[in-house]
Write a protein that holds these residues in place. Sequence first.
Motif, PDB file in Angstrom:
ATOM      1  N   GLU A  73      15.317 -49.774  49.678  1.00 24.99           N
ATOM      2  CA  GLU A  73      16.663 -49.197  49.308  1.00 24.99           C
ATOM      3  C   GLU A  73      16.652 -47.553  49.315  1.00 24.99           C
ATOM      4  O   GLU A  73      17.647 -47.020  49.729  1.00 24.99           O
ATOM      5  N   ARG A  76      16.794 -46.578  52.958  1.00 26.40           N
ATOM      6  CA  ARG A  76      18.205 -46.536  53.411  1.00 26.40           C
ATOM      7  C   ARG A  76      19.098 -45.432  53.124  1.00 26.40           C
ATOM      8  O   ARG A  76      19.758 -45.137  53.677  1.00 26.40           O
ATOM      9  N   SER A  79      18.144 -42.363  54.614  1.00 24.29           N
ATOM     10  CA  SER A  79      18.719 -42.320  55.874  1.00 24.29           C
ATOM     11  C   SER A  79      20.407 -42.200  56.265  1.00 24.29           C
ATOM     12  O   SER A  79      20.892 -41.670  57.051  1.00 24.29           O
ATOM     13  N   GLU A  80      21.062 -42.445  54.938  1.00 24.29           N
ATOM     14  CA  GLU A  80      22.242 -42.333  54.963  1.00 24.29           C
ATOM     15  C   GLU A  80      22.731 -40.947  54.318  1.00 24.29           C
ATOM     16  O   GLU A  80      24.003 -40.661  54.242  1.00 24.29           O
TER      17      GLU A  80
END
Length: 101
Positions: A73, A76, A79-80
Motif C-alpha cells: 500500500e 502504491r 507511485s501515485e
Amino acid sequence: MKKRYVASVAGAIGAGITGYLLRNEENRQTLKSKVKNNTAKMRNFYADNQTDSTLEDAGAPDQVASKDFAQLENSRMVSEGSQFGVQYYNKVKEEDGKMDT
C-alpha cells in the motif's frame, strides 16, 4: 442468568480450577518452566524474523524484500505521488544526524 454475570462466573470457575491444579509445588514449577521456555522461544522467533524497521521501509518503499500488505500500500501511494513516508524518513534521519554530531 444475566449476561453480565456469565463472565464473572466463568472467571471464578477458571480461577478455582487453576488454584486446584497449582496447589502442588511440582505443578507450579512445571508451569513456570514451560512459560519461561515459551517466552524465550517467542522472543527469539521475533528477534530473528525482524529485518528492517517500519521507518527504514518508509524511506525506500519499493526497494524492500518483504512484500506485506502495508508495504505494498505504501508503494502504491508513492507511485501515485504521495511523498509523506519518504519525507518523514528524511526528516527523522536528518534529526538523527544532528544529534550524532
